[in-house]
Design an enzyme around this catalytic site. Structure first.
Site, PDB file in Angstrom:
ATOM      1  N   ARG A   1       7.074 -11.170   5.094  1.00  0.00           N
ATOM      2  CA  ARG A   1       6.666 -10.970   6.473  1.00  0.00           C
ATOM      3  C   ARG A   1       7.405 -11.954   7.350  1.00  0.00           C
ATOM      4  NH1 ARG A   1       0.121 -10.083   5.656  1.00  0.00           N
ATOM      5  NH2 ARG A   1       0.360  -8.449   4.083  1.00  0.00           N
TER       6      ARG A   1
ATOM      7  N   HIS B   1      -8.401  -1.435   0.102  1.00  0.00           N
ATOM      8  CA  HIS B   1      -7.426  -2.481  -0.239  1.00  0.00           C
ATOM      9  C   HIS B   1      -8.231  -3.693  -0.674  1.00  0.00           C
ATOM     10  CE1 HIS B   1      -4.330  -0.809   2.691  1.00  0.00           C
ATOM     11  NE2 HIS B   1      -5.436  -0.357   3.226  1.00  0.00           N
TER      12      HIS B   1
ATOM     13  N   LYS C   1     -13.987  -4.751   6.941  1.00  0.00           N
ATOM     14  CA  LYS C   1     -13.615  -5.487   5.731  1.00  0.00           C
ATOM     15  C   LYS C   1     -14.595  -6.604   5.451  1.00  0.00           C
ATOM     16  CE  LYS C   1     -10.650  -8.743   8.196  1.00  0.00           C
ATOM     17  NZ  LYS C   1      -9.436  -9.510   8.231  1.00  0.00           N
TER      18      LYS C   1
ATOM     19  N   CYS D   1       0.787  -1.245   0.000  1.00  0.00           N
ATOM     20  CA  CYS D   1       0.000   0.000   0.000  1.00  0.00           C
ATOM     21  C   CYS D   1       0.819   1.296   0.000  1.00  0.00           C
ATOM     22  CB  CYS D   1      -1.040   0.016   1.122  1.00  0.00           C
ATOM     23  SG  CYS D   1      -0.896  -1.238   2.354  1.00  0.00           S
TER      24      CYS D   1
ATOM     25  N   ASP E   1      -2.692  -7.684  -5.396  1.00  0.00           N
ATOM     26  CA  ASP E   1      -3.122  -6.541  -4.606  1.00  0.00           C
ATOM     27  C   ASP E   1      -3.676  -5.437  -5.499  1.00  0.00           C
ATOM     28  OD1 ASP E   1      -3.420  -5.331  -2.192  1.00  0.00           O
ATOM     29  OD2 ASP E   1      -1.293  -5.003  -1.837  1.00  0.00           O
TER      30      ASP E   1
ATOM     31  N   GLN F   1       0.940 -11.043  -3.361  1.00  0.00           N
ATOM     32  CA  GLN F   1      -0.465 -10.670  -3.266  1.00  0.00           C
ATOM     33  C   GLN F   1      -0.931 -10.138  -4.612  1.00  0.00           C
ATOM     34  OE1 GLN F   1      -0.087  -7.704  -0.093  1.00  0.00           O
ATOM     35  NE2 GLN F   1      -1.324  -9.052   1.199  1.00  0.00           N
TER      36      GLN F   1
ATOM     37  N   HIS G   1      -5.287  -1.220  -4.916  1.00  0.00           N
ATOM     38  CA  HIS G   1      -5.789  -0.160  -4.049  1.00  0.00           C
ATOM     39  C   HIS G   1      -6.615   0.794  -4.874  1.00  0.00           C
ATOM     40  CE1 HIS G   1      -2.342  -1.745  -1.787  1.00  0.00           C
ATOM     41  NE2 HIS G   1      -3.162  -1.585  -0.782  1.00  0.00           N
TER      42      HIS G   1
END
Length: 603
Positions: A324, A473, A427, A295, A344, A342, A346
């Site tokens: 991570r 997200h 979420k 992000c 991902d 991911q 945004h």
RNA sequence: GCCAGCGUAGCUCAGUCGGCAGAGCGGCAGUUUUGUAAACUGCGGGUCGGGGGUUCGAUUCCCUCCGCUGGCUCCA
């Protein structure tokens, strides 16, 4: 979590059988270890467990003996007798059971049940015990009337595990014994069979056998090596997804794997997420961190230009690999790793666009997942956490309502996860039930009240004044690794044709047909069919057997007859021998299967 | 990270109560030229996870580290 709120009488009875089985198992353990300290023993999905503090670690032989003794107890006609006891009596009855004493005080003081869960009623707390044979346990029930209701042949001790007292890692580690109990031996066998089936489909096992991926001790734990076949599946899945993204209003971006510490300071990751981040890399007196999320980079892309209300929504998508730090004990196959990608995206939008954006994210997500033959979804709406949360209760309520509205619109069943939201916003999680009935966390759509603020993001409104954008997200696969693991297990390694690494194995019956096989391969190659030709000096039977084990969708057998007629003998992984046909007929036959992953624009 | 178990050939696994390390499959070579789930014969292949200790001698016993598995806690 223990819940005796089984809707059906059937579920209630199973609940009681398992709850009572736990008591009987505890009795058996006490027979062997009279000094055992008992913690809790609830029924769970598919079985039960009981936690003990024991003088020594349990051995497999111990488990056998516990099982034998428990079955013997079950064979007696021992009644479960409930009685209410006073606080003083409870304290003296369990004087040698420190964990029970703690539970008793908890029940008396704060109105929690024996599992530490808040009681539903506001009545004065009552202490009850259940007794069968020589064993009496602090318990709210309910239980079966007699051990005769539990078939010893439908009862089994499974395995042990460590478990912290009250789930708190600062408290003693207890020994947990898992067991299972069913109404009939047949149901027990069916359950054990299900466990076997899950083992057979395990992505770690199939990943090795089908040569899809590996992990290397030399590289490091939780870091995945994608082999050519696994990489092909991933490439095809990602290519489809990326093209679908582009067709549906997302813009593709690429961002680096590391970023300066200041970026993570601004984002708040160093305050709230540092435990999950790898140690910094120092260079030229500057600290850099491997990214645990994408992000901040996407936000910096947003901020690289002035944004007008006309520019919004801005949807930035990236298959970003994040790292991570995960504690060593939690790593597992591809489902829990330290480096993962991911899918991902945004979305930055105006407040008035947020509903439409959530809906798009959901619809798009379901479209992509359904393209992989996945159908059985449940959504979970996570609401404001009790402890710490950014934003007002009203903002949260409004946002949750928006999420709910989107779920209603896409017609996916949903449940609430009360207090399950991240501190920065509510979420939707979409979970999939796979072919074995297991749940996988896949998509997530999250509102973020936090980062636009932290990064002072702005756009110029129609009135010329600066305004703050809203941020969403979302990830569809969640992680490429976990998604791949799910696909492997869902399909038991037999991938749908459009993502199968090898779509057809060409099998020449003898080496006299190798040349014809090469012609067939070249023809299919032109049509972008992924083939592999088995020219080993083996009998056709052996090649067919290996083809079945490799789980390619089709085998194309070519012998003297086919070479003479210009045909191929088609054998389907799913339907067996389909007899001879021309290559054109085969292409026609498989067209739909091959084109499943053709991206489309949603209306 | 914690508790328990495990780590032997590329894979699946035997085995050694401390005394020269085994099988099947795979690999390689040869024979075979095959019709829808395993042809035959032969041959290679191992710091028994790494390090340290005990011992005349350790793959075996002890310690330690690494990794994996099942859980706990935590999570995509």
């Amino acid at each position: 979590m223990p819940s005796n709120a089984g809707q059906t009488e059937e579920a209630q009875q199973l609940y009681k059988i398992r709850h009572s089985s736990a008591h009987v198992m505890a009795q058996a353990v006490l027979e062997i270890f009279p000094d055992a300290k008992l913690a809790i023993g609830p029924p769970i999905q598919d079985g039960f467990y009981y936690d003990f503090d024991l003088p020594r670690p349990l051995t497999p032989e111990d488990l056998e003996e516990i099982e034998t003794r428990a079955r013997n107890i079950l064979r007696g006609d021992h009644h479960f007798e409930c009685r209410e006891i006073s606080a003083d009596e409870a304290r003296s009855l369990f004087a040698n059971q420190p964990y029970k004493l703690e539970l008793i005080e908890g029940i008396l003081a704060s109105g929690t049940d024996e599992y530490g869960q808040p009681l539903e009623t506001t009545e004065a707390p009552k202490l009850t015990t259940f007794r069968q044979d020589a064993f009496e346990d602090l318990c709210r029930g309910p239980h079966v009337h007699s051990t005769r209701e539990i078939n010893p042949e439908a009862f089994k001790i499974l395995h042990t595990a460590g478990a912290y007292w009250r789930g708190d890692e600062h408290r003693p580690m207890l020994q947990r014994i898992y067991g299972t109990a069913w109404k009939t031996p047949e149901e027990l066998q069916a359950y054990l069979h299900r466990l076997e089936e899950a083992k057979r489909r395990d992505h770690r096992r199939l990943g090795k056998r089908l040569d899809l991926f590996s992990a290397s001790e030399a590289v490091g734990p939780g870091l995945t090596l994608w082999h050519p076949k696994g990489a092909m599946v991933r490439y095809l899945a990602e290519r489809f997804s990326l093209e679908a993204h582009i067709l549906n209003g997302y813009q593709l971006v690429y961002t680096p794997h590391i970023g300066r510490s200041g970026l993570w300071k601004t984002s708040g990751h160093l305050d709230f997420y540092k435990d999950s981040m790898f140690s910094p890399i120092e260079s030229e007196g500057e600290e850099y961190y491997l990214k645990p999320m994408n992000c901040p980079f996407h936000i910096e892309i947003y901020k690289s230009n002035q944004r007008s209300y006309r520019d919004l929504p801005l949807r930035l998508a990236e298959f970003g690999t994040v790292y991570r730090y995960e504690r060593s004990g939690v790593l597992q196959g591809l489902t829990r790793v330290r480096g993962f990608t991911q899918d991902d995206a945004h979305t930055f939008c105006r407040p008035d666009q947020i509903g439409a954006e959530i809906l798009l994210a959901l619809r798009f997500s379901l479209y992509v997942l359904r393209s992989f033959g996945l159908t059985d979804f449940t959504a979970y709406i996570s609401t404001r956490p009790e402890a710490k949360a950014i934003g007002s209760v009203e903002d949260w309520d409004k946002a949750v309502e928006t999420l709910r509205g989107a779920l209603e619109a896409v017609n996916v069943p949903y449940e609430y996860d009360i207090g399950g939201g991240a501190f920065y916003g509510p979420k939707i999680d979409v979970k999939l039930r796979d072919s074995l009935g297991r749940e996988w966390q896949l998509s997530t759509v999250q509102l973020d009240f936090n980062l636009p603020e932290r990064f002072s993001m702005e756009f110029t409104g129609s009135d010329g004044k600066p305004q703050r954008p809203m941020m969403v997200h979302r990830a569809l696969f969640g992680s490429a690794e976990r998604f791949f693991a799910m696909l492997i297990e869902h399909y038991a390694g037999a991938f749908p044709m459009w993502i199968a690494p090898v779509q057809a194995t060409i099998i020449p019956i003898s080496d006299k047909q190798n040349e014809y096989a090469a012609q067939v391969a070249a023809r299919l190659d032109m049509e972008k069919v992924r083939t592999s030709t088995d020219t080993r000096d083996e009998r056709m039977q052996a090649k067919i057997r290996d083809f079945e084990l490799e789980k390619a969708p089709y085998a194309l057998v070519v012998g003297k007859r086919e070479a003479a007629e210009g045909t191929i003998s088609v054998r389907s992984r799913d339907k067996g021998d389909l007899k001879s046909m021309t290559v054109d007929a085969f292409l026609e036959l498989t067209r739909a299967e091959r084109e499943t992953g053709k991206p489309v624009k949603l209306d």
